[in-house]
Design a protein around this motif. Sequence first.
Motif, PDB file in Angstrom:
ATOM      1  N   ALA A  39       0.812  -1.210   0.000  1.00 35.82           N
ATOM      2  CA  ALA A  39       0.000   0.000   0.000  1.00 35.82           C
ATOM      3  C   ALA A  39       0.847   1.262   0.000  1.00 35.82           C
ATOM      4  CB  ALA A  39      -0.924   0.007   1.218  1.00 35.82           C
ATOM      5  N   GLN A  40       2.153   1.171   0.360  1.00 35.12           N
ATOM      6  CA  GLN A  40       3.016   2.345   0.385  1.00 35.12           C
ATOM      7  C   GLN A  40       3.329   2.777  -1.042  1.00 35.12           C
ATOM      8  OE1 GLN A  40       6.461   1.185   2.599  1.00 35.12           O
ATOM      9  NE2 GLN A  40       5.417   1.285   4.569  1.00 35.12           N
ATOM     10  N   PRO A  41       3.339   4.109  -1.291  1.00 33.73           N
ATOM     11  CA  PRO A  41       3.682   4.577  -2.641  1.00 33.73           C
ATOM     12  C   PRO A  41       5.144   4.275  -2.944  1.00 33.73           C
ATOM     13  CG  PRO A  41       3.464   6.426  -1.126  1.00 33.73           C
ATOM     14  CD  PRO A  41       3.046   5.193  -0.383  1.00 33.73           C
ATOM     15  N   ARG A  42       5.410   3.863  -4.149  1.00 33.87           N
ATOM     16  CA  ARG A  42       6.772   3.538  -4.550  1.00 33.87           C
ATOM     17  C   ARG A  42       7.282   4.585  -5.520  1.00 33.87           C
ATOM     18  NH1 ARG A  42       7.890  -2.716  -5.275  1.00 33.87           N
ATOM     19  NH2 ARG A  42       6.984  -3.429  -3.340  1.00 33.87           N
ATOM     20  N   GLN A  43       8.550   4.943  -5.346  1.00 35.14           N
ATOM     21  CA  GLN A  43       9.192   5.846  -6.274  1.00 35.14           C
ATOM     22  C   GLN A  43       9.667   5.023  -7.463  1.00 35.14           C
ATOM     23  OE1 GLN A  43      12.575   7.829  -4.651  1.00 35.14           O
ATOM     24  NE2 GLN A  43      12.985   8.973  -6.501  1.00 35.14           N
ATOM     25  N   LEU A  44       9.325   5.488  -8.658  1.00 37.85           N
ATOM     26  CA  LEU A  44       9.757   4.780  -9.847  1.00 37.85           C
ATOM     27  C   LEU A  44      11.239   5.047 -10.053  1.00 37.85           C
ATOM     28  CD1 LEU A  44       6.795   5.532 -12.251  1.00 37.85           C
ATOM     29  CD2 LEU A  44       7.264   3.436 -11.003  1.00 37.85           C
ATOM     30  N   GLU A  45      12.017   4.002 -10.179  1.00 38.90           N
ATOM     31  CA  GLU A  45      13.446   4.131 -10.384  1.00 38.90           C
ATOM     32  C   GLU A  45      13.860   3.273 -11.567  1.00 38.90           C
ATOM     33  OE1 GLU A  45      15.552   3.131  -6.853  1.00 38.90           O
ATOM     34  OE2 GLU A  45      14.676   4.752  -5.689  1.00 38.90           O
ATOM     35  N   SER A  46      14.823   3.785 -12.293  1.00 38.92           N
ATOM     36  CA  SER A  46      15.332   2.996 -13.389  1.00 38.92           C
ATOM     37  C   SER A  46      16.196   1.877 -12.821  1.00 38.92           C
ATOM     38  CB  SER A  46      16.155   3.883 -14.331  1.00 38.92           C
ATOM     39  OG  SER A  46      17.251   4.441 -13.649  1.00 38.92           O
ATOM     40  N   PRO A  47      16.242   0.745 -13.493  1.00 36.97           N
ATOM     41  CA  PRO A  47      17.064  -0.336 -12.987  1.00 36.97           C
ATOM     42  C   PRO A  47      18.542   0.036 -13.061  1.00 36.97           C
ATOM     43  CG  PRO A  47      16.232  -0.856 -15.166  1.00 36.97           C
ATOM     44  CD  PRO A  47      15.591   0.442 -14.737  1.00 36.97           C
ATOM     45  N   GLY A  48      19.304  -0.400 -12.095  1.00 37.53           N
ATOM     46  CA  GLY A  48      20.737  -0.115 -12.092  1.00 37.53           C
ATOM     47  C   GLY A  48      21.038   1.310 -11.683  1.00 37.53           C
ATOM     48  N   TRP A  49      22.270   1.704 -11.945  1.00 35.05           N
ATOM     49  CA  TRP A  49      22.721   3.031 -11.560  1.00 35.05           C
ATOM     50  C   TRP A  49      22.557   3.988 -12.725  1.00 35.05           C
ATOM     51  CZ3 TRP A  49      28.000   2.174  -8.736  1.00 35.05           C
ATOM     52  CH2 TRP A  49      27.766   1.516  -7.535  1.00 35.05           C
ATOM     53  N   ASP A  50      22.165   5.218 -12.408  1.00 29.53           N
ATOM     54  CA  ASP A  50      22.102   6.257 -13.427  1.00 29.53           C
ATOM     55  C   ASP A  50      23.526   6.740 -13.692  1.00 29.53           C
ATOM     56  OD1 ASP A  50      19.435   5.880 -13.051  1.00 29.53           O
ATOM     57  OD2 ASP A  50      18.952   7.972 -12.722  1.00 29.53           O
ATOM     58  N   MET A  51      23.882   6.849 -14.968  1.00 30.22           N
ATOM     59  CA  MET A  51      25.223   7.298 -15.318  1.00 30.22           C
ATOM     60  C   MET A  51      25.245   7.833 -16.735  1.00 30.22           C
ATOM     61  SD  MET A  51      27.194   3.631 -15.760  1.00 30.22           S
ATOM     62  CE  MET A  51      26.786   3.060 -14.145  1.00 30.22           C
ATOM     63  N   ALA A  52      26.226   8.660 -17.004  1.00 26.31           N
ATOM     64  CA  ALA A  52      26.420   9.208 -18.343  1.00 26.31           C
ATOM     65  C   ALA A  52      27.892   9.515 -18.544  1.00 26.31           C
ATOM     66  CB  ALA A  52      25.593  10.481 -18.528  1.00 26.31           C
ATOM     67  N   GLU A  53      28.366   9.269 -19.732  1.00 24.67           N
ATOM     68  CA  GLU A  53      29.710   9.659 -20.156  1.00 24.67           C
ATOM     69  C   GLU A  53      29.514  10.387 -21.477  1.00 24.67           C
ATOM     70  OE1 GLU A  53      33.787  10.118 -19.927  1.00 24.67           O
ATOM     71  OE2 GLU A  53      32.458   9.306 -18.414  1.00 24.67           O
ATOM     72  N   LEU A  54      29.857  11.674 -21.498  1.00 21.78           N
ATOM     73  CA  LEU A  54      29.507  12.540 -22.624  1.00 21.78           C
ATOM     74  C   LEU A  54      30.743  13.064 -23.336  1.00 21.78           C
ATOM     75  CD1 LEU A  54      26.823  14.596 -20.681  1.00 21.78           C
ATOM     76  CD2 LEU A  54      26.459  12.567 -22.101  1.00 21.78           C
ATOM     77  N   GLN A  55      30.553  13.373 -24.607  1.00 17.72           N
ATOM     78  CA  GLN A  55      31.609  14.008 -25.374  1.00 17.72           C
ATOM     79  C   GLN A  55      31.127  15.357 -25.856  1.00 17.72           C
ATOM     80  OE1 GLN A  55      31.940  10.838 -28.297  1.00 17.72           O
ATOM     81  NE2 GLN A  55      31.266  12.241 -29.891  1.00 17.72           N
ATOM     82  N   LEU A  56      32.070  16.217 -26.161  1.00 18.38           N
ATOM     83  CA  LEU A  56      31.762  17.577 -26.559  1.00 18.38           C
ATOM     84  C   LEU A  56      31.015  17.602 -27.889  1.00 18.38           C
ATOM     85  CD1 LEU A  56      32.293  20.559 -25.771  1.00 18.38           C
ATOM     86  CD2 LEU A  56      34.331  20.436 -27.217  1.00 18.38           C
ATOM     87  N   ASN A  57      29.973  18.410 -27.960  1.00 16.56           N
ATOM     88  CA  ASN A  57      29.262  18.657 -29.207  1.00 16.56           C
ATOM     89  C   ASN A  57      29.956  19.842 -29.860  1.00 16.56           C
ATOM     90  OD1 ASN A  57      27.521  19.073 -31.294  1.00 16.56           O
ATOM     91  ND2 ASN A  57      25.717  19.467 -30.036  1.00 16.56           N
ATOM     92  N   HIS A  58      30.938  19.535 -30.669  1.00 16.08           N
ATOM     93  CA  HIS A  58      31.758  20.587 -31.279  1.00 16.08           C
ATOM     94  C   HIS A  58      31.113  21.016 -32.593  1.00 16.08           C
ATOM     95  CE1 HIS A  58      35.339  22.945 -31.829  1.00 16.08           C
ATOM     96  NE2 HIS A  58      35.482  22.441 -33.045  1.00 16.08           N
ATOM     97  N   THR A  59      30.511  22.176 -32.579  1.00 15.40           N
ATOM     98  CA  THR A  59      29.796  22.648 -33.777  1.00 15.40           C
ATOM     99  C   THR A  59      30.391  23.932 -34.333  1.00 15.40           C
ATOM    100  OG1 THR A  59      28.219  23.789 -32.352  1.00 15.40           O
ATOM    101  CG2 THR A  59      27.623  21.567 -33.103  1.00 15.40           C
ATOM    102  N   GLY A  60      31.670  24.165 -34.084  1.00 16.27           N
ATOM    103  CA  GLY A  60      32.299  25.369 -34.645  1.00 16.27           C
ATOM    104  C   GLY A  60      32.494  26.437 -33.591  1.00 16.27           C
ATOM    105  N   ARG A  61      32.392  27.684 -34.020  1.00 14.36           N
ATOM    106  CA  ARG A  61      32.646  28.816 -33.124  1.00 14.36           C
ATOM    107  C   ARG A  61      31.650  28.843 -31.985  1.00 14.36           C
ATOM    108  NH1 ARG A  61      35.918  33.315 -35.370  1.00 14.36           N
ATOM    109  NH2 ARG A  61      35.354  34.120 -33.327  1.00 14.36           N
ATOM    110  N   ARG A  62      32.162  29.129 -30.798  1.00 11.19           N
ATOM    111  CA  ARG A  62      31.310  29.214 -29.608  1.00 11.19           C
ATOM    112  C   ARG A  62      30.692  30.590 -29.541  1.00 11.19           C
ATOM    113  NH1 ARG A  62      34.711  28.623 -24.949  1.00 11.19           N
ATOM    114  NH2 ARG A  62      32.793  28.648 -23.786  1.00 11.19           N
ATOM    115  N   GLN A  63      29.400  30.626 -29.256  1.00  9.19           N
ATOM    116  CA  GLN A  63      28.678  31.889 -29.142  1.00  9.19           C
ATOM    117  C   GLN A  63      28.483  32.322 -27.696  1.00  9.19           C
ATOM    118  OE1 GLN A  63      27.985  33.562 -31.969  1.00  9.19           O
ATOM    119  NE2 GLN A  63      29.022  31.874 -32.990  1.00  9.19           N
ATOM    120  N   ASP A  64      28.608  31.368 -26.762  1.00  2.00           N
ATOM    121  CA  ASP A  64      28.435  31.695 -25.341  1.00  2.00           C
ATOM    122  C   ASP A  64      29.409  30.867 -24.506  1.00  2.00           C
ATOM    123  OD1 ASP A  64      27.347  29.157 -25.241  1.00  2.00           O
ATOM    124  OD2 ASP A  64      25.325  29.810 -24.775  1.00  2.00           O
TER     125      ASP A  64
END
Length: 188
Positions: A39-64
């Motif tokens: 009867a207790q509400p459960r928090q929905l969680e994704s299986p396993g650990w949340d993680m990310a490994e990202l690379q730069l989105n290099h699209t030319g000259r930086r504006q900011d």
Amino acid sequence: MAEEGSGCPVPRLPWASIQKVALAGAVVVVIFLCTQRLAQPRQLESPGWDMAELQLNHTGRRQDYRLHWLGGPALGRSFVHGPELDNGQLRVQRSGIYRLHIQVTLANCSSSLRASTPPRATLTVSICSPAAHSISLLRLNFHKGCVVTSQRLTPLAQGDTLCTNLTLPLLPSPNTDETFFGVQWVHP
């Protein structure tokens, strides 16, 4: 002289009856505990650990100041499991303690060019959204060098968006071995 009893027989319960009552009581307790847990509400969680490994989105000259990131299996070693990318910024989907890490190497930087690196050249990692949680998590100075790298443990809340900013006009290297950013959920 032998003792005589009172002559009144003492009724004794048969053990089988006691065992049946105890078993029935235990079943009732187990059913009660199970229904309370369900009867207790459960928090929905994704299986396993949340993680990310990202690379730069290099699209030319930086504006900011903001660096934009990409992640996914089509890009090679980068991936996103749990968090989401929102306009190149990483948004956390599960609250908890995260280990974040970053390395940024400046493009076209060598020992001969180090003297030309602005003295206040910095890389910052911040929670930029929601505004109520806005805070700097890392502030790294290049100290006339070509690379900064760091990691830390930090609590993040569901919905926090992480932003990485690099002093303009510096350009980060698009090489995925030199410039990357990631997070890993380690504890609730």
